[in-house]
Design a protein around this motif. Sequence first.
Motif, short mmCIF file in Angstrom:
data_model
loop_
_atom_site.label_atom_id
_atom_site.label_comp_id
_atom_site.label_asym_id
_atom_site.label_seq_id
_atom_site.Cartn_x
_atom_site.Cartn_y
_atom_site.Cartn_z
N ARG A 5 0.79 -1.18 0.03
CA ARG A 5 -0.03 -0.14 -0.09
C ARG A 5 0.98 1.29 -0.03
O ARG A 5 0.75 2.19 -0.68
N GLU A 6 2.00 1.25 0.70
CA GLU A 6 3.03 2.62 0.81
C GLU A 6 3.45 2.63 -0.35
O GLU A 6 3.61 3.73 -0.85
N MET A 7 3.84 1.40 -1.17
CA MET A 7 4.61 1.66 -2.40
C MET A 7 3.68 2.21 -3.54
O MET A 7 3.85 2.97 -4.14
N LEU A 9 0.97 4.27 -2.84
CA LEU A 9 0.83 5.75 -2.66
C LEU A 9 2.03 6.51 -2.81
O LEU A 9 1.82 7.43 -3.59
N GLU A 10 3.21 6.16 -2.81
CA GLU A 10 4.50 7.01 -3.01
C GLU A 10 4.47 7.08 -4.31
O GLU A 10 4.94 7.95 -5.05
N SER A 11 4.27 5.93 -5.23
CA SER A 11 4.18 5.94 -6.50
C SER A 11 3.38 6.86 -7.18
O SER A 11 3.72 7.73 -8.05
N GLU A 12 2.25 6.90 -6.74
CA GLU A 12 1.35 8.09 -7.19
C GLU A 12 1.59 9.35 -6.87
O GLU A 12 1.38 10.46 -7.41
N TYR A 13 2.01 9.66 -5.35
CA TYR A 13 1.99 11.04 -5.10
C TYR A 13 3.33 11.54 -4.49
O TYR A 13 3.38 12.66 -4.19
N VAL A 14 4.37 10.88 -4.50
CA VAL A 14 5.83 11.09 -4.12
C VAL A 14 6.63 11.43 -5.32
O VAL A 14 6.49 10.46 -6.10
N MET A 15 7.29 12.27 -5.25
CA MET A 15 8.30 12.54 -6.40
C MET A 15 9.33 11.48 -6.43
O MET A 15 9.86 10.98 -5.42
N GLY A 16 9.87 11.04 -7.67
CA GLY A 16 10.71 9.96 -7.81
C GLY A 16 11.97 10.23 -7.79
O GLY A 16 12.75 9.58 -8.63
N THR A 17 12.54 10.84 -6.92
CA THR A 17 14.01 11.13 -6.69
C THR A 17 14.85 10.03 -6.13
O THR A 17 15.87 10.25 -6.04
N PHE A 18 14.22 9.15 -5.63
CA PHE A 18 14.84 7.82 -5.02
C PHE A 18 14.52 6.54 -5.44
O PHE A 18 13.31 6.71 -5.64
N ALA A 19 15.29 5.61 -5.69
CA ALA A 19 15.11 4.55 -6.09
C ALA A 19 15.15 3.42 -4.55
O ALA A 19 15.91 3.08 -4.59
N ARG A 20 13.54 3.59 -4.08
CA ARG A 20 13.82 2.91 -2.77
C ARG A 20 14.01 1.44 -2.66
O ARG A 20 13.40 0.76 -3.76
N LYS A 21 14.65 0.69 -1.71
CA LYS A 21 14.65 -0.63 -1.66
C LYS A 21 13.36 -1.18 -1.16
O LYS A 21 12.40 -0.39 -0.50
#
Length: 411
Positions: A5-7, A9-21
Motif C-alpha cells: 500500500r505504501e509503495m 501511494l508513493e508511486s502516485e504522490y511522491v516525487m521519484g527522486t529515490f530508487a527505494r529498496k
Amino acid sequence: MTLAREMALESEYVMGTFARKPVEFVEGHGMTLIDDAGNEYLDFLSGIGVCSLGHCHPSIVQAVSDQAAKLIHVSNYYYIEHRGEVAQLLSNMLNAYVDEPSPETWKTFFANSGAEANECAIKLARLYARRRTEAAGKDAELAPRLIVTLAKSFHGRTLATLAATAQPAKQEAFQPLPGGFTATPINDVEALERLFETQGDRICAVMIECIQGESGVHPCTEEFVCAIRRLTEEHGALMICDEVQSGIFRTGLPYGFQNFGVLPDIVTMAKGIASGIVAGACAAKSSIAAAFAPGDHGTTFGGSNIAMAAAHVTLSTLLAPGMGAQIESVGAYMRERLARLPHVQEVRGYGLMNGIDLTHEAPSAPDVVAAGLEAGLVLNATGPHTLRFLPPLICTEADVDVLVQKLEQLL
C-alpha cells in the motif's frame, strides 16, 4: 500500512527522486530495524550516518518527548533552552586538540541539513573576504570570491552546493549553476600549489571533506590536508572542512579533520548531530563569524527547540569517557574483518566510516545490497563495486561478526 500500500501511494504522490529498496521499516531499536512484516535487520547505514546513538535511543526519545510536550517552535527571533549549550559543546569539541591555553571560541549558525550548513559556509567565506577587502581600504568588488573544492567531492544538492560538488554527472542536468567554484584533484599537492600560484589572489576559501564519503570513503592524505592549511594561510584564504558525514565522532574523534593535524576556519556538520532529528550547523572561529550581521543569513526552522534538545543529549552522550575510543576500536576491528573477506580488493576508513572495493569477480555492490536485505542486513553501495558502512556509533564487535559472517556468504 503494508509495504504494498505504501509503495502504491508513493508511486502516485511522491516525487521519484529515490530508487527505494523494497522494504517498509516501521520500528527500530539500537542496531536493529523492523519491517512491516516483523522481520529484523541489522543496520549498517544508520539513515546515512544519522542515527548516532542507534534507533530510538531512550535518552533521545525522552528528550524529544519532553520538549514536544513543553515547547516545539518559536523561531530564531527569541532565545530558547539548549541552543547556547549545544553551541558551547561544539566549540569545545572543535578545540579539543588545540594546543593553546585559550583557543579562539567558535560560533555556530544552526541549520536543517548539511547542504544548508555548506551554503552558510560559502556565504560566510565570501562575505569575510569582502569585509577584509573593505577594511584594507580597497573596493569591495575586488574581494576574492573563488572557492576551491576537490574532484569527486559532495557538498549538497542545492544549486550552490551542487556547483561546489565537483562531479559533472550530477551537475549537467541543472546548468547553468552558480559560478565562483573550481576543482582540484584530491591528494595532488603539486596541482594545488599550481592553482594557488596562478589564482591565489582570487581564492577566498578551500572547501574539502577530509574523508570523502559519497564516493565510497576516500580519505585525503595528511600531506595534502596540511598543504591546504599552509597555502590558505599564506594567501589569506579560509579553510572550510565539510564534516557533514565524518563529524560528530563518526571517526572516533569529534571531527574528521582532527585525524590530520590541522585546524580549519569554518566547519560544517549535520547527519549525526541530533541522532535522527533534523539538524545541521556551520561553525566558524569567532573572528570570522563576526563578518555576519543580523539579516545577512537566516533560517525559520534551524536551531529550533526539538532539534536542540536532541542535539544536546546526542553530544553529551558521545562525549562520555571511552565513547570515542570504543568507536575507533570497533571500527578498526571492522576493517580488519572486512579485509579478510573473499573478493575484497581494498578497505578504507576511519572509526565507523568505512568502505570496501570488491573485485570484478564478486557480485556487484548493488546486488550485494539487495541480497543483504534478504539476509537481514541494511547495506549501502556507492558505486558498482563499492560498499560503504556507516553503522550507528553504538555498533559492537559482535555486530561486526554478524555482518562479516553474512557478507562472506553473499560474496
